[in-house]
Write an enzyme that holds these catalytic residues in place. Structure first.
Site, PDB file in Angstrom:
ATOM      1  N   GLU A 263       0.507  -1.178   0.378  1.00  0.00           N
ATOM      2  CA  GLU A 263       0.137  -0.171  -0.073  1.00  0.00           C
ATOM      3  C   GLU A 263       1.284   1.455   0.598  1.00  0.00           C
ATOM      4  OE1 GLU A 263      -3.090   2.418   2.656  1.00  0.00           O
ATOM      5  OE2 GLU A 263      -1.808   0.155   3.486  1.00  0.00           O
ATOM      6  N   LYS A 323      -9.700  -0.339  -1.299  1.00  0.00           N
ATOM      7  CA  LYS A 323      -9.902  -0.753   0.676  1.00  0.00           C
ATOM      8  C   LYS A 323     -11.137  -0.248   1.153  1.00  0.00           C
ATOM      9  CE  LYS A 323      -8.116   0.561   4.973  1.00  0.00           C
ATOM     10  NZ  LYS A 323      -6.523   1.908   5.743  1.00  0.00           N
ATOM     11  N   CYS A 374      -4.242  -2.834   4.174  1.00  0.00           N
ATOM     12  CA  CYS A 374      -3.986  -2.914   6.172  1.00  0.00           C
ATOM     13  C   CYS A 374      -4.986  -3.164   6.165  1.00  0.00           C
ATOM     14  CB  CYS A 374      -2.951  -1.083   5.889  1.00  0.00           C
ATOM     15  SG  CYS A 374      -2.425  -0.269   7.314  1.00  0.00           S
TER      16      CYS A 374
END
Length: 527
Positions: A263, A323, A374
């Site tokens: 990321e 995401k 993440c």
């Protein structure tokens, strides 16, 4: 009902919060977890609704403020206080329910269901919640970890909570000098269920293999600011990939089937002409296999997208994952139409990050790949749906640069390893400067890169299509525990109210007034 002193209960709640924090990284003493949960039950015991809620809140404050203390210096003390306060409130709300649930037979079972439901709710609400601190996440490197392949994260949290509450029930029996056989047998039974999968792990057969190169390019400058030199971050990953191509051509490493970047390996839109776009094309052309690029993509004047993009050497950019869970007040401002802050760190969030909805795996070099970016790895609605949709391999793209000097990276890596066990899949994780690695389906770390270094990990990993019981169960454990909790609360409230009507200080029965004596024959009137 006899009211217990409040101060000792508060002290026991503080001890329980400390013990629970010590179960996770960086202390990582998971055997303390049942003791911490038991302290919660013992501290809230014997109190009314309001007092039990207060004791539960104290436990939550001690636990959560210390568990995510890494946020204070990495994100800011204001965000740390605000988030910790919100999350601690959930432990106080659970405390309000304790007097109701303790009225029921087999109360450890109902309280464990309520604890699990509380974790489920706070992990998704408000503003997508915060899963950090689920007790299942402390189980890595313990005999209980393999159980997650059978019951999932939610089920593992329930079993761990139940073990702690059974321990509390046993302690109460000892203190009250009651018969202990039943409570001891319950505690031993729960522990047996927890550790049996360590002897009989669920093995998912492999259907093939592929070779993955995980690139950790490192972050220039202080190392904890991805924007300090964002072009330098991209250049680091390009150069590392070009060197990988040279090593492949020289026969020093095997040729990968695809390359995984982290990321924020590009912090600007890679589709726009410029240095970033040119660098990506240079890397892909050199290695001659697809590269999964982590990029911030322009989403219009009001929005940005945090995406994993499959960049093919022949066809260019293709499949994309967005995401799912942007961080509120970190990557977007909730209710911006009502409140648009222009001060402090919040002033830097000029555009909101949109949430993704994709549940289909990406197609990378002929492999169906589940991606998570993440914090997505901590949520149950990201990787498991992709596995059920056919993902053969798990990948995590993360940028932990903001947390590189904290223990957040260790906590997240532990969660990542548990996801591999839960899904029965190999997992590769790429971070900008730590912690990157390759994880086997049993949670073991096959290869890892040291934080704050430039590293390339090339590993052959297995592919699988079969589903573990946890993947088949999906969201059903959370639904079941929620229904059990609601039913128990209703039953407990009825019982609690009835006993409140009849329990109380004993009333002395007033002495009966002497009955008047009938007139004696000598006093009877003469007729």
């Amino acid at each position: 009902m006899e009211r217990r002193p409040l101060i000792p209960a508060v002290g026991l709640g503080v001890v329980g919060g400390v013990l629970l924090t010590a179960s996770y990284e960086p202390v990582a003493l998971p055997w303390l977890l049942p003791l911490g949960v038991a302290c919660y039950a013992l501290a809230t015991r014997g109190h009314g609704v309001r007092r039990a809620g207060l004791v539960g809140l104290v436990f939550g404050v001690v636990f959560y403020f210390s568990h995510i203390v890494w946020m204070k210096d990495s994100v800011g003390p204001d965000a740390w206080v605000a988030l910790s306060t919100v999350e601690a409130l959930f432990y106080g709300l659970l405390g309000l329910a304790v007097p109701l649930l303790r009225r029921l037979p087999a109360w450890p079972l109902w309280l464990a269901a309520a604890w699990t439901t509380m974790e489920t709710v706070r992990s998704g609400w408000p503003f997508s919640g915060m899963p950090w601190g689920r007790i299942a996440f402390a189980a890595i490197d313990t005999p209980a970890a393999p159980a997650v392949a059978y019951v999932g994260m939610t089920g593992l949290s329930f079993l761990l909570a139940l073990s702690g509450f059974c321990l509390a029930r046993f302690a109460e029996a000892v203190l009250a000098r009651e018969r202990r056989r039943g409570s001891a047998a319950a505690a031993v039974g729960v522990l047996a269920v927890l550790v049996t999968p360590a002897v009989l792990p669920y093995d998912v057969p492999e259907t093939g293999s592929t070779t993955v190169a995980v690139v950790q390019g490192d972050v220039p400058g202080p190392g904890n600011d991805i924007l300090w030199d964002h072009l330098g971050v991209t250049r680091n990953h390009v150069d590392a990939t070009v060197r990988l191509a040279a090593d492949v051509d020289a026969g020093r490493v095997p040729r990968p089937d695809f390359v995984l970047w982290p990321e924020n390996s590009t912090a600007v839109d890679p589709f726009e002409p410029g240095e970033v776009n040119t660098g990506i094309r240079e890397a892909v052309a050199a290695v001659q296999v697809p590269v999964m690029v982590g990029a911030i993509v322009d989403g219009g004047p009001k929005y940005v997208l945090n995406q994993g993009i499959v960049w093919d050497p022949r066809t260019g950019p293709g499949d994309r994952y967005t995401k799912h869970h942007p961080v509120p007040y970190g990557e977007y401002i909730p209710f911006r139409d009502i409140w648009n802050p222009t001060f402090g760190q919040l002033a830097l969030i000029t555009r909101d990050m949109k949430s993704g909805t994709r549940t289909e795996p990406l197609r990378v070099a002929g492999v169906r790949v589940s991606d998570a970016i993440c914090f997505d790895v901590a949520y149950d609605d990201v990787m498991p749906p992709q596995v059920r949709a056919g993902a053969e391999l798990l990948t995590v793209q993360t940028s932990n640069a903001s947390f590189i000097f904290t223990h957040q990276i260790e906590q997240q890596f532990a969660i990542t390893r548990l996801r591999a066990i839960e899904a029965g899949r190999w997992l590769t994780v790429a971070s900008t400067n730590g912690q990157s690695g390759v994880i086997a389906p049993d949670g073991s770390v096959v290869a890892s890169a040291k934080p704050r270094t430039t590293s390339v990990l090339v590993e052959r990993v297995g592919l699988s299509t079969a589903l573990t019981p946890a993947m088949r169960l999906g969201a059903w454990p959370a639904r079941m525990f929620t229904l059990l909790t609601l039913a128990a609360l209703v039953a407990g409230a009825v019982t609690y109210r009835r006993r409140r009507q009849f329990d109380g200080p004993a009333q002395e029965t007033p002495a009966a007034e002497p009955t008047e004596l009938s007139p004696t024959p000598s006093e009877a009137p003469v007729v």
